[in-house]
Every structure is written in C-alpha cells, then in structure tokens.
Design an enzyme around this catalytic site. Structure first.
Site, PDB file in Angstrom:
ATOM      1  N   ARG A 180      48.795  40.342  42.598  1.00  0.00           N
ATOM      2  CA  ARG A 180      48.597  40.322  41.095  1.00  0.00           C
ATOM      3  C   ARG A 180      49.475  41.481  40.350  1.00  0.00           C
ATOM      4  O   ARG A 180      49.812  41.297  39.370  1.00  0.00           O
ATOM      5  CB  ARG A 180      47.206  40.879  40.939  1.00  0.00           C
ATOM      6  CG  ARG A 180      46.134  39.891  41.432  1.00  0.00           C
ATOM      7  CD  ARG A 180      44.766  40.372  41.526  1.00  0.00           C
ATOM      8  NE  ARG A 180      44.372  40.516  40.010  1.00  0.00           N
ATOM      9  CZ  ARG A 180      43.360  40.905  39.569  1.00  0.00           C
ATOM     10  NH1 ARG A 180      42.433  41.579  40.481  1.00  0.00           N
ATOM     11  NH2 ARG A 180      42.810  41.168  38.310  1.00  0.00           N
ATOM     12  N   CYS A 239      42.674  49.088  37.288  1.00  0.00           N
ATOM     13  CA  CYS A 239      42.513  48.048  38.342  1.00  0.00           C
ATOM     14  C   CYS A 239      42.326  46.700  37.584  1.00  0.00           C
ATOM     15  O   CYS A 239      43.102  46.439  36.579  1.00  0.00           O
ATOM     16  CB  CYS A 239      41.494  48.193  39.382  1.00  0.00           C
ATOM     17  SG  CYS A 239      39.770  48.738  38.296  1.00  0.00           S
TER      18      CYS A 239
END
Length: 292
Positions: A180, A239
């Site tokens: 990601r 995050c």
C-alpha cells in the site's frame, strides 16, 4: 511513560492492586464482532471498551475513525466504564490489529497519566496460555466521575501535515503494508494510492514475533535506525485510518522517545480523492509511490 506487562504481572496486579481496571480493547476490520467475542470469553474482571464510541461524529470529519476532541463526551464515556482519573488501566485485545495500543493512545489524549497505562503483551491468547481465569457474559459496571483534558500534543491534523511538508520538522513513519505504501491498490476505491512524500515505511506487523508478542525494544530500535530515522528528532506516525499507527507510538513510549504523535486522519484523509474545505486542488495533498 506507559508500561508493557506479561500475564503473570497482570495476574498479580489483579489480585493485589487497588483502583485498577482491565479493558478489552479489541476491534476488527471486517465481519468479526468484538463485543460478541467479549461476551463469549474475556479476562476475569475485564470490561469491554468500544473504541468506536470515541470517534468524531461531526459532519465535516473525513472518516469515522478520527478521535473526538469533545472533553465532555470523553469524560462521560470513560466514567461510564467505571474509571476515575487515578485508576491504573490495563488494556488487552484479541485482534490482529493490536488495538490495545489504539486504546492506550486514546487515553493519553484524554489526559490520563501515561504512568497509569499498561498493555498486556500477547493479549488474550497469552493470558489463556498462561492459564489465567476467563469469564463470560456482561459484567456489572458502576459508573464513576472522570474528567478528561484533551491533549492535542499527541495528535497531528491535516493542516499540520501540510505545514510539515513545506517546512519539515517531524519525521513521518507509515505503518501500512509496504504494498500500500508503494502505491498498491486500496480497499476503498475513493482513495488514491501511495504515501505522504518523504515518509518512511515500517509495517506494524514487523514489530511483533509470530506469537503476537512485541519484539525486544533493541530490535525495534534497530529497525528504525536502519530506515534512517533519527530517534532524537520528532516523529509522526500514520496508517490507514489511525488504528494501527499507535502501535509504533507505544513502542516509542517504551523507548522513551522524546516527542511523537499520531496523524489522526492518516491515509484515509491524506489519500482521499475529495477536496476538503479550503482546498483548491488535490496537489495540496501530494502523494509519492515507489513506482518509477
């Protein structure tokens, strides 16, 4: 600073400490029901902490995992858990996201003394392996009076991240999976792919061993240094939605790091394909990828 304890220490605390509360802070992505799992099995004398109850519900908030700034609401919700400001709080979870760390970070933001905050290393699985007592059902809670004092030093806003890009003073560490971070697909199609320019990648799962226990602090310290992190300089963690970044904040606390905070909006905010109030273009939230 907060503390990391093992199951034997928790058992001793539970039997001998006054003004102590144990909170199951489990939370999951997907279909698992943390509250139902708590009712079916939890550490003796523990209460369930619904992390989502403390999310900001204002209409201009970019996503539902952003922590509320409302001191009155914080105070009421914590008091309903039977907690006073002088209580020692031991958090544990039964989650692959290690959400006890998110809960502990929340209580730091609420102004609870970090010296009164603990995490059970290894969570519920470690407690069961130790042979600790288990209960089922919903415990009876006697509400207490709690007074929250919002501590903004422990979080960063979108505006602060933008400022840090133009005048860098804090290092940003992204704890999402490397795929990601590098620009792989996001689970939500509304999000762009990549990472905040100049940020470092340290996936949160690399901070634990295969049994779910924290790695020794020296190994975590080495991982950070090998990335090029200056451990004497300020750090911002980030995050996907602010859930797992507090794992690194907790580890930094254990290492007595002098200044670190969580980007409250994290990638769900920075990577959004929508414009926020006052923005003229998505270029105000630039992204980088690892793809040439």
């Amino acid at each position: 600073m907060p503390w990391l304890i093992n199951s034997a220490q928790l058992d001793k605390f539970r039997k001998n400490q006054k003004n102590l509360i144990i909170l199951d802070a489990s939370s999951h992505h997907g279909t698992r029901d943390a509250k139902q799992e708590f009712l079916e099995k939890h550490i003796i004398d523990a209460y369930f902490l619904n992390i989502g109850a403390f999310n900001d519900t204002a209409p201009n908030v970019c996503h539902l995992s952003m922590l509320t700034h409302d001191e009155k609401r914080m105070s009421e919700l914590v008091g309903q858990l039977g907690i006073r400001n002088d209580y020692k709080i031991i958090f544990y979870d039964n989650s692959e996201l290690h959400t006890a760390c998110r809960a502990l970070w929340m209580f730091k933001v609420f102004g609870h003394s970090p010296h009164l905050l603990y995490i059970l290393d290894g969570g519920l699985k470690a407690w069961e392996k130790f042979g600790g007592k288990i209960e089922t059902g919903q415990p009876t809670i006697t509400a207490k009076t709690y007074t929250a004092h919002f501590e903004p030093a422990f979080l960063r806003t979108l505006a602060q991240i933008k400022t840090n890009l133009t005048t860098p003073k804090e290092q940003i560490i992204d704890v999402r999976h490397a795929v990601r971070y590098c620009g792989g697909p996001e689970s939500r199609t509304s999000l762009r792919s990549g990472h905040i320019p100049g940020s470092f990648c340290l996936p949160f799962m690399t901070l634990f061993d295969k049994e779910g226990f924290f790695l020794p602090l020296e190994k975590i310290r080495r991982k950070l240094v090998d990335l090029g992190i200056d451990l004497n300089a300020p750090i911002i963690t980030s995050c996907g939605s602010g859930t797992t970044a507090p794992i690194l904040n907790f580890a930094l606390d254990l290492m007595n790091h002098p200044q670190h905070a969580l980007y409250n909006g994290s990638w769900t905010e920075w990577g959004s394909g929508e414009l926020f109030a006052g923005e003229q273009s998505l270029t105000e939230r630039p992204i980088e990828t690892c793809i040439d």
